[in-house]
Design an enzyme around this catalytic site. Structure first.
Site, PDB file in Angstrom:
ATOM      1  N   LEU A   7       0.840  -1.195   0.000  1.00  0.00           N
ATOM      2  CA  LEU A   7       0.000   0.000   0.000  1.00  0.00           C
ATOM      3  C   LEU A   7       0.872   1.241   0.000  1.00  0.00           C
ATOM      4  CD1 LEU A   7      -2.693  -1.058   2.641  1.00  0.00           C
ATOM      5  CD2 LEU A   7      -2.495  -1.671   0.214  1.00  0.00           C
ATOM      6  N   ALA A   8       0.779   2.008  -1.072  1.00  0.00           N
ATOM      7  CA  ALA A   8       1.670   3.162  -1.202  1.00  0.00           C
ATOM      8  C   ALA A   8       0.965   4.339  -1.859  1.00  0.00           C
ATOM      9  CB  ALA A   8       2.903   2.765  -2.007  1.00  0.00           C
ATOM     10  N   ALA A   9      -0.359   4.409  -1.695  1.00  0.00           N
ATOM     11  CA  ALA A   9      -1.107   5.462  -2.398  1.00  0.00           C
ATOM     12  C   ALA A   9      -1.301   6.703  -1.546  1.00  0.00           C
ATOM     13  CB  ALA A   9      -2.466   4.920  -2.829  1.00  0.00           C
ATOM     14  N   ARG A  14       1.503  13.862   7.073  1.00  0.00           N
ATOM     15  CA  ARG A  14       2.319  14.265   8.221  1.00  0.00           C
ATOM     16  C   ARG A  14       3.783  14.531   7.865  1.00  0.00           C
ATOM     17  NH1 ARG A  14      -0.044   9.278  11.648  1.00  0.00           N
ATOM     18  NH2 ARG A  14      -0.555   8.589   9.535  1.00  0.00           N
ATOM     19  N   GLY A  78      -8.416   5.511   2.299  1.00  0.00           N
ATOM     20  CA  GLY A  78      -7.999   4.671   3.426  1.00  0.00           C
ATOM     21  C   GLY A  78      -7.420   3.338   2.999  1.00  0.00           C
ATOM     22  N   THR A  79      -6.816   2.650   3.980  1.00  0.00           N
ATOM     23  CA  THR A  79      -6.094   1.407   3.683  1.00  0.00           C
ATOM     24  C   THR A  79      -7.023   0.280   3.208  1.00  0.00           C
ATOM     25  OG1 THR A  79      -6.142   0.988   6.065  1.00  0.00           O
ATOM     26  CG2 THR A  79      -4.085   1.820   5.168  1.00  0.00           C
ATOM     27  N   GLY A 140      -2.462   1.801  15.603  1.00  0.00           N
ATOM     28  CA  GLY A 140      -3.702   1.113  15.940  1.00  0.00           C
ATOM     29  C   GLY A 140      -3.428   0.127  17.078  1.00  0.00           C
ATOM     30  N   ASN A 224       5.727   7.999   9.588  1.00  0.00           N
ATOM     31  CA  ASN A 224       4.622   8.901   9.270  1.00  0.00           C
ATOM     32  C   ASN A 224       5.035  10.359   9.259  1.00  0.00           C
ATOM     33  OD1 ASN A 224       2.482   6.884   9.113  1.00  0.00           O
ATOM     34  ND2 ASN A 224       2.975   6.565  11.267  1.00  0.00           N
ATOM     35  N   ALA A 419      56.988  26.718 -17.422  1.00  0.00           N
ATOM     36  CA  ALA A 419      55.910  27.346 -16.658  1.00  0.00           C
ATOM     37  C   ALA A 419      55.207  28.415 -17.492  1.00  0.00           C
ATOM     38  CB  ALA A 419      56.477  27.965 -15.390  1.00  0.00           C
TER      39      ALA A 419
END
Ligand code: UD1
Ligand code: MG
Length: 446
Positions: A7-9, A14, A78-79, A140, A224, A419
């Site tokens: 899940l990376a959407a 934060r 949401g997840t 959670g 987060n 030089a």
């Protein structure tokens, strides 16, 4: 059969960043690359990633992962909503679905294997990773019944004061029986403080939910915000440095240095303060790096000294001394016992054994032989305004201070350049060349 979905959407609100959260780097590797690297050995039959916020950027950054199927979640509700998006992709799939949060980057492959084993053994509908945290803020909370099975997961913001005291947290890594999950997935609601569809609500809807507690909470640390990101960085760095100290590397001030996980060191290496190794570096025995050096994707043979210098994508021979304040740019190869001194820039050049470029020089697109002495301030003029050209110098030649070598040019071996000369044609072996206007000296009357 095994399917994996990452899940990376999410926006990663934060983080307060324009960069998608999962692309933030940790010890030089993005969060998402880290998650992907722990699934390799599991040999899934299908590997999906749910993208949404800044989907294009994320897709572009992962294009080398050809086995990854992208699933768009739009909007990001949401997840649980994220996992609902993969239903069409798993229509005929029968087996386990491993769900990984893209922002839990320190997970080990062994832990995932153990989770899968534990899940199969217990015949659960879902088994997920949990851990006990002294300060569980933001996670959670996991609630179990008398027999240890999970009743529900309640997000922190939906917990009452009593529930919030629970230290057992959900790590966001789940193994579901896909058949059973797909039957209830669409019945999730968004009745929570965030008005999102939570994957965690599936737990109380499924027949049997188990949790698998990991011992090291660090492994399931979620990222987060930038504080958690920096905490993780510090922990990774501490681990890396103590690993290499045990293998024979000394750090004078470890907290001021950083290492990449892909760097390797020999023994008796000394790393002075403010020194950083990035990408894939191989450092030989007895090297002395820093203070103040950065080495990126480079190989250093034994006994190299690099003080206050930047070495980038190059190969450095044995006993070479670099700096202070030198810049070795990509695709350079410095031969054994050469010296690259202060305020010297080397770009895409081969420098032979024992050659010295000690002061204030620019050597670009050049091939220098062995035991050459490059005088202070020698410059290879490699750019004609349109194209870059090569400079070749043979063994044992010497350039005088402030020489300009206008490329393309070939200077033979055993040549001495006076030089202040600007040389724009090839010089044969064993010659002396001076290109300088005559001094006009007039004595003043008064
Ligand atoms: C989540 C869990 C929480 C757990 C924690 C562990 C939920 C509801 N909560 O919380 O129980 O303790 O992880 O780290 O799952 N994502 C999407 N689409 C969305 C929202 C999020 O793909 O619509 C992705 C995010 O990009 C992220 C992952 O899901 O990679 C987790 O989302 P995040 O918002 O960080 O959840 P947490 O609040 O950390
Ligand atoms: Mg999170």
């Amino acid at each position: 059969m095994l399917a994996i979905v990452i899940l990376a959407a999410g926006k990663g609100t934060r983080m307060k960043s324009d960069l998608p959260k999962v692309l933030h780097p940790l010890a030089g590797k993005s969060l998402i690359e880290r998650v992907l690297s722990c699934t390799k050995g599991l040999k899934p039959d299908k590997q999906l990633i749910v993208i949404g916020h800044q989907a294009k950027v994320l897709k572009e950054s992962l294009k080398s992962h050809t086995d990854l199927e992208f699933v768009l979640q739009e909007p990001q509700n949401g997840t649980g909503h994220a996992v609902q998006q993969i239903i069409p992709k798993l229509k005929r799939f029968n087996g386990e679905l491993l769900v990984l949060n893209g922002d839990v980057p320190l997970l080990k492959e062994e832990t995932l294997s153990s989770l899968l084993k534990c899940h199969k053994k217990s015949n659960s509908s879902v088994t997920f990773l949990s851990t006990s945290l002294e300060s569980p803020t933001g996670y959670g909370r996991v609630f179990t019944n008398e027999s240890g099975l999970v009743k529900e997961i309640i997000e922190e913001r939906d917990c009452n004061n009593e529930q919030r005291k629970n230290k057992l947290i959900n790590a966001g890594i789940y193994c579901f029986n896909w058949q059973q999950l797909s039957e209830i997935l669409n019945s999730l609601t968004n009745q929570n403080s965030q008005k999102e569809i939570y994957l965690t609500d599936t737990i109380s809807l499924l027949r049997k939910a188990s949790h698998f507690e990991v011992d090291d909470p660090f492994e399931v640390q979620g990222i987060n915000d930038r504080h958690q990101l920096s905490e993780c960085e510090v922990r990774i760095q501490e681990r890396l440095k103590s690993f290499w100290m045990r293998k024979g590397v000394s750090f004078i001030d470890p907290s001021s240095c950083s290492l990449s996980e892909d760097s390797r060191f020999g023994i008796d290496v000394v790393i002075e303060p403010q020194t950083h190794l990035r990408g894939k570096c191989n450092i030989g025995n007895g090297c002395h790096l820093g203070p103040g050096s950065t080495i990126n994707n480079s190989t250093l043979s034994n006994n190299v000294l690099a003080i206050h210098s930047f070495i980038n994508e190059s190969t450095i021979g044995e006993g070479v001394s670099i700096g202070p304040f030198a810049h070795v740019r990509p695709n350079s190869k410095i031969g054994d016992n050469a010296k690259i001194g202060n305020f010297v820039e080397i770009k895409q050049s081969i420098i032979g054994e024992g050659t010295k470029i000690n002061h204030l020089s620019y050597i670009g697109d050049s091939s220098l032989g062995n035991n050459i002495n490059i005088g202070a301030g020698t410059i290879t003029a490699n750019f004609d305004g349109k194209n870059k050209h090569q400079t070749i110098i043979g063994n044992h030649s010497k350039t005088g201070a402030n020489s300009v070598l206008v490329a393309p040019i070939k200077i033979g071996s055993n040549v001495t350049i006076g030089a202040g000369s600007t040389i724009s044609k090839d010089i044969p072996d064993k010659s002396l060349v001076v290109e300088r206007s005559k001094a006009i000296i007039k004595t003043r009357k008064s």
